[in-house]
Motif scaffolding. Structure first.
Motif, PDB file in Angstrom:
ATOM      1  N   PRO A  55       6.044 -43.683 -42.975  1.00  0.00           N
ATOM      2  CA  PRO A  55       4.924 -44.371 -43.646  1.00  0.00           C
ATOM      3  C   PRO A  55       3.568 -43.922 -43.103  1.00  0.00           C
ATOM      4  CG  PRO A  55       6.665 -45.930 -43.111  1.00  0.00           C
ATOM      5  CD  PRO A  55       7.014 -44.646 -42.420  1.00  0.00           C
ATOM      6  N   LEU A  56       3.499 -43.629 -41.810  1.00  0.00           N
ATOM      7  CA  LEU A  56       2.252 -43.140 -41.222  1.00  0.00           C
ATOM      8  C   LEU A  56       1.931 -41.739 -41.728  1.00  0.00           C
ATOM      9  CD1 LEU A  56       2.118 -44.208 -37.456  1.00  0.00           C
ATOM     10  CD2 LEU A  56       0.401 -44.609 -39.216  1.00  0.00           C
ATOM     11  N   LEU A  91      -1.487 -40.661 -43.681  1.00  0.00           N
ATOM     12  CA  LEU A  91      -2.393 -39.638 -43.148  1.00  0.00           C
ATOM     13  C   LEU A  91      -2.575 -38.491 -44.134  1.00  0.00           C
ATOM     14  CD1 LEU A  91      -1.106 -39.520 -39.453  1.00  0.00           C
ATOM     15  CD2 LEU A  91      -3.141 -40.673 -40.330  1.00  0.00           C
ATOM     16  N   LYS A  92      -1.496 -38.088 -44.782  1.00  0.00           N
ATOM     17  CA  LYS A  92      -1.578 -36.993 -45.754  1.00  0.00           C
ATOM     18  C   LYS A  92      -2.384 -37.398 -46.984  1.00  0.00           C
ATOM     19  CE  LYS A  92       2.240 -34.835 -46.719  1.00  0.00           C
ATOM     20  NZ  LYS A  92       3.677 -34.617 -47.021  1.00  0.00           N
ATOM     21  N   VAL A 116       5.720 -36.901 -31.161  1.00  0.00           N
ATOM     22  CA  VAL A 116       5.202 -37.580 -32.353  1.00  0.00           C
ATOM     23  C   VAL A 116       4.215 -36.676 -33.084  1.00  0.00           C
ATOM     24  CG1 VAL A 116       3.866 -39.556 -33.192  1.00  0.00           C
ATOM     25  CG2 VAL A 116       5.581 -39.876 -31.391  1.00  0.00           C
ATOM     26  N   ARG A 117       3.341 -36.006 -32.335  1.00  0.00           N
ATOM     27  CA  ARG A 117       2.378 -35.094 -32.969  1.00  0.00           C
ATOM     28  C   ARG A 117       3.111 -34.003 -33.747  1.00  0.00           C
ATOM     29  NH1 ARG A 117       0.536 -30.076 -32.621  1.00  0.00           N
ATOM     30  NH2 ARG A 117      -1.640 -29.711 -33.265  1.00  0.00           N
ATOM     31  N   ASN A 118       4.124 -33.428 -33.142  1.00  0.00           N
ATOM     32  CA  ASN A 118       4.865 -32.353 -33.812  1.00  0.00           C
ATOM     33  C   ASN A 118       5.543 -32.857 -35.084  1.00  0.00           C
ATOM     34  OD1 ASN A 118       4.093 -30.617 -31.774  1.00  0.00           O
ATOM     35  ND2 ASN A 118       6.005 -30.823 -30.610  1.00  0.00           N
ATOM     36  N   TYR A 119       5.992 -34.101 -35.063  1.00  0.00           N
ATOM     37  CA  TYR A 119       6.618 -34.680 -36.268  1.00  0.00           C
ATOM     38  C   TYR A 119       5.582 -34.799 -37.379  1.00  0.00           C
ATOM     39  CZ  TYR A 119       9.545 -37.688 -39.168  1.00  0.00           C
ATOM     40  OH  TYR A 119      10.290 -38.201 -40.212  1.00  0.00           O
ATOM     41  N   PHE A 120       4.386 -35.277 -37.044  1.00  0.00           N
ATOM     42  CA  PHE A 120       3.323 -35.393 -38.038  1.00  0.00           C
ATOM     43  C   PHE A 120       3.005 -34.025 -38.649  1.00  0.00           C
ATOM     44  CE2 PHE A 120       1.179 -39.378 -36.016  1.00  0.00           C
ATOM     45  CZ  PHE A 120       2.169 -40.172 -36.569  1.00  0.00           C
TER      46      PHE A 120
END
Length: 216
Positions: free
Chosen positions: A109-110, A114-115, A149-153
């Protein structure tokens, strides 16, 4: 002949008078200037057809001036920062920095948000640990978790240049003193400080806000 001239003059006068009335209905006006004719007292000269409801002029005191229309509030972009806190227990196994399979339920959901944010300025992912372990170890663990988490985003479409990761280690624990004061055993103490094991996502964006224009 004289009679005909008089009739012609009368007809011309009537035409002039009629055209004068038509400029500002209900008032006698000066054809040369289109201004309302006034008497010796400065009062507007009203005709027999004058109707205040239909013909009233502000300049003659027959109608109140129209209040200026206030400008509609204009939307402007205002910088906004929002912090979303995610439990490390949901994202990672204890003492690990690899995302659990069901972490996507919290992160997707985040990612979508963000996208879809056309005004997104930046995202900071901060990892936090509890006080167990050495300060050096906790710092490294928090960094690995933040990067996970950053890499997942980024892998799911959030622009890499807008996402940063930072490890806070145990520097910003919130429950340590409160839980230690309860003199709990190790297992209960770990459960008590669970909230300190977290990942905070700070979203820096801009949102439209209506700003009221100052009165003139």
């Amino acid at each position: 002949m004289t009679k005909m001239l008089k009739l012609s003059a009368l007809a011309a006068a009537l035409m002039v008078s009629a055209s004068a009335y038509a400029v500002k209905p209900g008032y006698l006006t000066d054809q040369a200037t289109d201004n309302v004719v006034r008497n010796n007292y400065g009062e507007c000269w009203r005709t027999g057809t004058f109707d205040k409801a239909q013909h009233g002029l502000v300049e003659c005191g027959d109608r109140a001036p129209v209040a200026p229309v206030a400008e509609a509030p204009k939307p402007v972009l205002v910088a906004v920062k929002e912090k979303v806190t995610l439990s490390a227990k949901v994202l990672f196994d204890f003492d690990k920095a690899t995302l659990r399979a069901d972490a996507k339920n919290e992160l997707d959901p985040l990612v979508a948000r963000l996208k879809g944010d056309a005004n997104l300025r930046g995202v900071e992912v901060a990892g936090h640990t509890d006080f167990f372990g050495t300060e050096k170890y906790n710092q490294a663990l928090s960094e690995r978790r933040a990067n996970a988490v950053r890499n997942y985003f980024v892998a799911n479409g959030v622009p890499a240049e807008k996402v940063t990761a930072v490890g806070k280690g145990e520097s910003e624990t919130q429950l340590t003193q409160q839980c230690q004061a309860q003199k709990l055993k190790r297992t209960a103490l770990k459960a008590c400080v669970e909230g300190d094991r977290r990942v905070e996502v700070t979203i820096d964006t801009s949102k439209e806000s209506v700003v009221q224009q100052p009165a003139k």
